[in-house]
Design an enzyme around this catalytic site. Sequence first.
Site, PDB file in Angstrom:
ATOM      1  N   VAL A 259     -19.083  79.754  76.930  1.00  0.00           N
ATOM      2  CA  VAL A 259     -20.483  79.519  77.267  1.00  0.00           C
ATOM      3  C   VAL A 259     -20.804  78.034  77.119  1.00  0.00           C
ATOM      4  CG1 VAL A 259     -22.867  80.133  76.720  1.00  0.00           C
ATOM      5  CG2 VAL A 259     -21.057  81.816  76.414  1.00  0.00           C
ATOM      6  N   GLY A 260     -21.678  77.517  77.979  1.00  0.00           N
ATOM      7  CA  GLY A 260     -22.158  76.153  77.819  1.00  0.00           C
ATOM      8  C   GLY A 260     -22.041  75.336  79.085  1.00  0.00           C
ATOM      9  N   ASN A 261     -22.518  74.093  79.002  1.00  0.00           N
ATOM     10  CA  ASN A 261     -22.545  73.228  80.170  1.00  0.00           C
ATOM     11  C   ASN A 261     -21.154  72.876  80.675  1.00  0.00           C
ATOM     12  OD1 ASN A 261     -25.332  72.988  80.529  1.00  0.00           O
ATOM     13  ND2 ASN A 261     -25.489  71.465  78.902  1.00  0.00           N
ATOM     14  N   GLU A 284     -16.229  87.541  78.480  1.00  0.00           N
ATOM     15  CA  GLU A 284     -17.258  88.099  77.606  1.00  0.00           C
ATOM     16  C   GLU A 284     -18.662  87.798  78.087  1.00  0.00           C
ATOM     17  OE1 GLU A 284     -16.587  86.386  73.772  1.00  0.00           O
ATOM     18  OE2 GLU A 284     -16.637  84.346  74.533  1.00  0.00           O
TER      19      GLU A 284
END
Length: 498
Positions: A259-261, A284
């Site tokens: 997850v994330g930029n 996930e």
Amino acid sequence: MSFPILTPEEAADLFYDGANCGFSGFTAPGSPKVVTQAIAKKAERLHEEGKPFKINIITGASTSDLCDGVLARANAIGKRTPYQNHPDLRKRINSHDAHYFDLHLSEAAQKLRYGFFGDLDLAIIEVSDIQPDGTAVVGTGVGNVATIAKMAKRIVIELNEKLRHALYGLHDIYLPLDPPNRGEIPIFKASDRIGSPVLKIDPSKIVGIVKSDNYEGVKPFTPLDDTTKQIGANVCTFLINELRAGRLPKSFLPLQSGVGNVANAVLYGLADAKEIPPFEMYTEVIQDAVIELMKQGRCKFGSTCSLTVSNEVEDEVISNIDFFKQHLVLRPSEISNSPEVIRRLGVIAMNTALEADIFGNINSTHVTGTRMMNGIGGSGDFTRNAYVSIFSCPSITKEGKISNIVPMVSHVDHTEHSVDVIVTDQGIADLRGLDPVERAHVIIENCAHPIYRPILRDYLKLSTRGGQTPHTLEASLAFHTEFLKSGDMRNVDWARFA
């Protein structure tokens, strides 16, 4: 059986100091949004009266400001696991106002069923639909909801009417047997379904329903900058070269993305990497970028635990649910993150690091080795079982005052044994088949920022003791201690260690 309709305040009255509580969801999707706000207000009131009130919480992963945020600000969290990412909760954890223990996400449900964390007194489960017999269609994040529903003594249902009862058929709820009776998890491709589209909840446990009308509140990621775009391009270059070299099958393999930029940048890069064939994901979390890739036909199918998408994209998914049901399945986290399935499918794991050291170890959780950021999440589940494991990060942060490539990581989450490839905006370090010194040279020359390469080379020259991994122990954390002292890792002075 009909269930009473409760106000959030009536539901909050069920929760008491020291209660062990399970919450549905995985990241913001599927997590409680209404009752938790009332619990926070109850905690504030009791604290003003000088009375104790904290609850212990197990979830699927992180939640949202309407859950971890409000409860942390009210100092209403005693213990918390297995993952979090809210800044207010992070402050509580680092000041020991809340006691957080980090877990691999695939392990949380089994540990709960085996009683490692004690009895589960109460649960809040978000659903998009529920029948009088307790048959429920859960929300857009599954997490550990199947185990929480099984183990909780009393359950509050949050009926999210915003989801418009549209999600039936999107889920695959499967609860494996526990050792010593567990058999194989029979997933042989990402699109296999092995469970039920609904969650069966014992109706005698349900104390009432609280209605809500909220999307998840996931903020869109910040626009890609030159650094994140270059990281995404470098990951795609690595994957294309693997295809050309025959080290990946021509049909490709399923992808996992954190997850994330940075992770989002990698996914957007895949849109234009046409030499990579249309692919599947066994992951996930599904983010905005994956939904766009599905619309473009670049992502054929996504198996996930959570739709962690912005409100705008969630509305698009709900409005076109028949299309997305053909391309998506939502599973419990012990299935989405199952080491067995990850290894069987040959998943390519792509995760982000806070920092990497020159020998290939990864810190993904602790700033300067002490301050918890978020947690290990599912990165360990995928990294240790992947066909190939990739970690990405910018080469520098804070305008060059921090190098994310360091002599020794200040906290180890993923050892060199599990890390195949490190990617930064500077380039690609393929570590497969290299000894520690070889890895050090490849990481410094390919991944470190040019302003730090001479400093890192000089660190390697310090060691006069030899050994397979030539650390100078008294200097190994000098980058971090110098940053704490002067605010700039570039000020490190190796002469005092010579």
